[in-house]
Scaffold this motif. Sequence first.
Motif, PDB file in Angstrom:
ATOM      1  N   THR A 173       0.844  -1.194   0.000  1.00  0.00           N
ATOM      2  CA  THR A 173       0.000   0.000   0.000  1.00  0.00           C
ATOM      3  C   THR A 173       0.873   1.234   0.000  1.00  0.00           C
ATOM      4  O   THR A 173       1.809   1.348   0.804  1.00  0.00           O
ATOM      5  N   PHE A 174       0.561   2.164  -0.890  1.00  0.00           N
ATOM      6  CA  PHE A 174       1.335   3.398  -0.970  1.00  0.00           C
ATOM      7  C   PHE A 174       1.057   4.264   0.253  1.00  0.00           C
ATOM      8  O   PHE A 174      -0.093   4.559   0.579  1.00  0.00           O
ATOM      9  N   VAL A 175       2.126   4.678   0.946  1.00  0.00           N
ATOM     10  CA  VAL A 175       1.961   5.504   2.146  1.00  0.00           C
ATOM     11  C   VAL A 175       2.763   6.799   2.053  1.00  0.00           C
ATOM     12  O   VAL A 175       2.858   7.548   3.034  1.00  0.00           O
ATOM     13  N   GLY A 176       3.346   7.078   0.911  1.00  0.00           N
ATOM     14  CA  GLY A 176       4.096   8.315   0.741  1.00  0.00           C
ATOM     15  C   GLY A 176       5.321   8.391   1.636  1.00  0.00           C
ATOM     16  O   GLY A 176       6.146   7.481   1.693  1.00  0.00           O
ATOM     17  N   LEU A 177       5.420   9.480   2.382  1.00  0.00           N
ATOM     18  CA  LEU A 177       6.579   9.707   3.253  1.00  0.00           C
ATOM     19  C   LEU A 177       6.363   9.208   4.675  1.00  0.00           C
ATOM     20  O   LEU A 177       7.163   9.513   5.571  1.00  0.00           O
ATOM     21  N   ALA A 178       5.307   8.428   4.886  1.00  0.00           N
ATOM     22  CA  ALA A 178       4.968   7.982   6.242  1.00  0.00           C
ATOM     23  C   ALA A 178       6.079   7.144   6.869  1.00  0.00           C
ATOM     24  O   ALA A 178       6.383   7.293   8.056  1.00  0.00           O
ATOM     25  N   ASN A 179       6.700   6.259   6.081  1.00  0.00           N
ATOM     26  CA  ASN A 179       7.785   5.428   6.624  1.00  0.00           C
ATOM     27  C   ASN A 179       8.961   6.289   7.083  1.00  0.00           C
ATOM     28  O   ASN A 179       9.543   6.052   8.147  1.00  0.00           O
ATOM     29  N   PHE A 180       9.302   7.288   6.280  1.00  0.00           N
ATOM     30  CA  PHE A 180      10.409   8.171   6.631  1.00  0.00           C
ATOM     31  C   PHE A 180      10.068   8.993   7.873  1.00  0.00           C
ATOM     32  O   PHE A 180      10.922   9.211   8.741  1.00  0.00           O
ATOM     33  N   ALA A 181       8.820   9.463   7.947  1.00  0.00           N
ATOM     34  CA  ALA A 181       8.392  10.243   9.111  1.00  0.00           C
ATOM     35  C   ALA A 181       8.437   9.403  10.380  1.00  0.00           C
ATOM     36  O   ALA A 181       8.862   9.884  11.449  1.00  0.00           O
ATOM     37  N   ASP A 182       8.022   8.136  10.281  1.00  0.00           N
ATOM     38  CA  ASP A 182       8.072   7.245  11.442  1.00  0.00           C
ATOM     39  C   ASP A 182       9.504   7.066  11.937  1.00  0.00           C
ATOM     40  O   ASP A 182       9.768   7.093  13.148  1.00  0.00           O
ATOM     41  N   LEU A 183      10.421   6.889  10.993  1.00  0.00           N
ATOM     42  CA  LEU A 183      11.810   6.671  11.371  1.00  0.00           C
ATOM     43  C   LEU A 183      12.436   7.926  11.982  1.00  0.00           C
ATOM     44  O   LEU A 183      13.110   7.859  13.009  1.00  0.00           O
ATOM     45  N   LEU A 184      12.207   9.076  11.358  1.00  0.00           N
ATOM     46  CA  LEU A 184      12.785  10.319  11.856  1.00  0.00           C
ATOM     47  C   LEU A 184      12.184  10.727  13.194  1.00  0.00           C
ATOM     48  O   LEU A 184      12.795  11.483  13.954  1.00  0.00           O
TER      49      LEU A 184
ATOM     50  N   GLY B  13      11.487   8.482  15.504  1.00  0.00           N
ATOM     51  CA  GLY B  13      11.750   7.437  16.497  1.00  0.00           C
ATOM     52  C   GLY B  13      13.120   6.819  16.403  1.00  0.00           C
ATOM     53  O   GLY B  13      14.105   7.338  16.936  1.00  0.00           O
ATOM     54  N   ASP B  14      13.246   5.701  15.668  1.00  0.00           N
ATOM     55  CA  ASP B  14      14.442   4.856  15.715  1.00  0.00           C
ATOM     56  C   ASP B  14      15.663   5.438  15.014  1.00  0.00           C
ATOM     57  O   ASP B  14      16.793   5.009  15.290  1.00  0.00           O
ATOM     58  N   PHE B  15      15.473   6.369  14.102  1.00  0.00           N
ATOM     59  CA  PHE B  15      16.585   6.830  13.272  1.00  0.00           C
ATOM     60  C   PHE B  15      17.707   7.448  14.100  1.00  0.00           C
ATOM     61  O   PHE B  15      18.889   7.135  13.891  1.00  0.00           O
ATOM     62  N   TRP B  16      17.378   8.303  15.029  1.00  0.00           N
ATOM     63  CA  TRP B  16      18.408   9.064  15.746  1.00  0.00           C
ATOM     64  C   TRP B  16      19.250   8.204  16.686  1.00  0.00           C
ATOM     65  O   TRP B  16      20.490   8.361  16.713  1.00  0.00           O
ATOM     66  N   PRO B  17      18.663   7.287  17.467  1.00  0.00           N
ATOM     67  CA  PRO B  17      19.522   6.393  18.258  1.00  0.00           C
ATOM     68  C   PRO B  17      20.432   5.530  17.393  1.00  0.00           C
ATOM     69  O   PRO B  17      21.600   5.295  17.747  1.00  0.00           O
ATOM     70  N   VAL B  18      19.901   5.063  16.261  1.00  0.00           N
ATOM     71  CA  VAL B  18      20.720   4.247  15.364  1.00  0.00           C
ATOM     72  C   VAL B  18      21.841   5.085  14.760  1.00  0.00           C
ATOM     73  O   VAL B  18      22.982   4.621  14.638  1.00  0.00           O
ATOM     74  N   LEU B  19      21.537   6.326  14.389  1.00  0.00           N
ATOM     75  CA  LEU B  19      22.564   7.213  13.852  1.00  0.00           C
ATOM     76  C   LEU B  19      23.648   7.469  14.893  1.00  0.00           C
ATOM     77  O   LEU B  19      24.849   7.440  14.574  1.00  0.00           O
ATOM     78  N   ARG B  20      23.256   7.700  16.137  1.00  0.00           N
ATOM     79  CA  ARG B  20      24.230   7.931  17.204  1.00  0.00           C
ATOM     80  C   ARG B  20      25.134   6.716  17.386  1.00  0.00           C
ATOM     81  O   ARG B  20      26.361   6.857  17.452  1.00  0.00           O
ATOM     82  N   ASN B  21      24.540   5.525  17.442  1.00  0.00           N
ATOM     83  CA  ASN B  21      25.351   4.308  17.593  1.00  0.00           C
ATOM     84  C   ASN B  21      26.297   4.113  16.410  1.00  0.00           C
ATOM     85  O   ASN B  21      27.452   3.709  16.584  1.00  0.00           O
ATOM     86  N   THR B  22      25.792   4.391  15.218  1.00  0.00           N
ATOM     87  CA  THR B  22      26.617   4.225  14.017  1.00  0.00           C
ATOM     88  C   THR B  22      27.803   5.178  14.044  1.00  0.00           C
ATOM     89  O   THR B  22      28.933   4.790  13.709  1.00  0.00           O
TER      90      THR B  22
END
Length: 279
Positions: free
Chosen positions: A48-59, A61-70
Amino acid sequence: MRKLTNGQFAWLLMAPGVALFLAIIAYPLVSALVTGFFEQSLVRPGRTFVGLANFADLLGGDFWPVLRNTLVFTIGASVIPFVLGYVLALALNSGLPGWLRGVFLFPWVIPAVVVSFLWLWIFNANYGVLNGLLGTEISWLGQPGTAMAAVIVTKTWSSFPWMMVMLLAGLQTMPKELHEAASVDGAGTIRRFRSVTVPHMKGIAGIVFLLEFIWNFQHFDTIYVLTGGGPAGATKTFAVAVYDTAFKGFDLGHATALGGLWMVLLLVLMVFYLRKEAS
């Protein structure tokens, strides 16, 4: 029969390579990027097309802790082996026995997974060599405060030899006359290092460090074998997070969205590398 022009003949020669590139790199890449705009699962048909919803969910929530660890892993696993490799390269260039080069290269030639299992045994809380030497019972890989350091130590052990070899090659291209002239002018060891060695090595040292930084930014096997991204996500980097999201969470949409953001950051690093290479 009409003869081919030079341009047409050139395209004919390039056609197999272009076709291979499109089939195994371009198409999968574009397909993955497109998937990031859909809600799609590995275990359910359709999407199902959700546009930018996946990116918004990541930004959100999980994106920043993962970026810090990386970033923590990448910086630690790049700076420490670089310094160690530079010191050993200087030592070898100053007259240490040549056979030591082979000894120092040993960790580099061992497959990364084998290295990871070796250090998994060393860091084991119950029968590990490290705890045996220290007389402690620390769970090095089971505590958020020590797990990342243990992973960085493991990666450092396996990656410093190639940096040493590259830096040593650069040192051996330095004209001896430069150091001799500096000595005649009264420069000591430290002054010669700062005024002669560092300027000469600036280019190759920068390229070596950037290459290691880029490789570590996308490193997977050492982290996954040692901790699997744990404990409590303390060592979860982009590589581990994408794998877990896609193949454990079966969420292709969020996995490819995270991979797209990861790719953008890698492209930024590649721009720095190409500019350094060009200069």
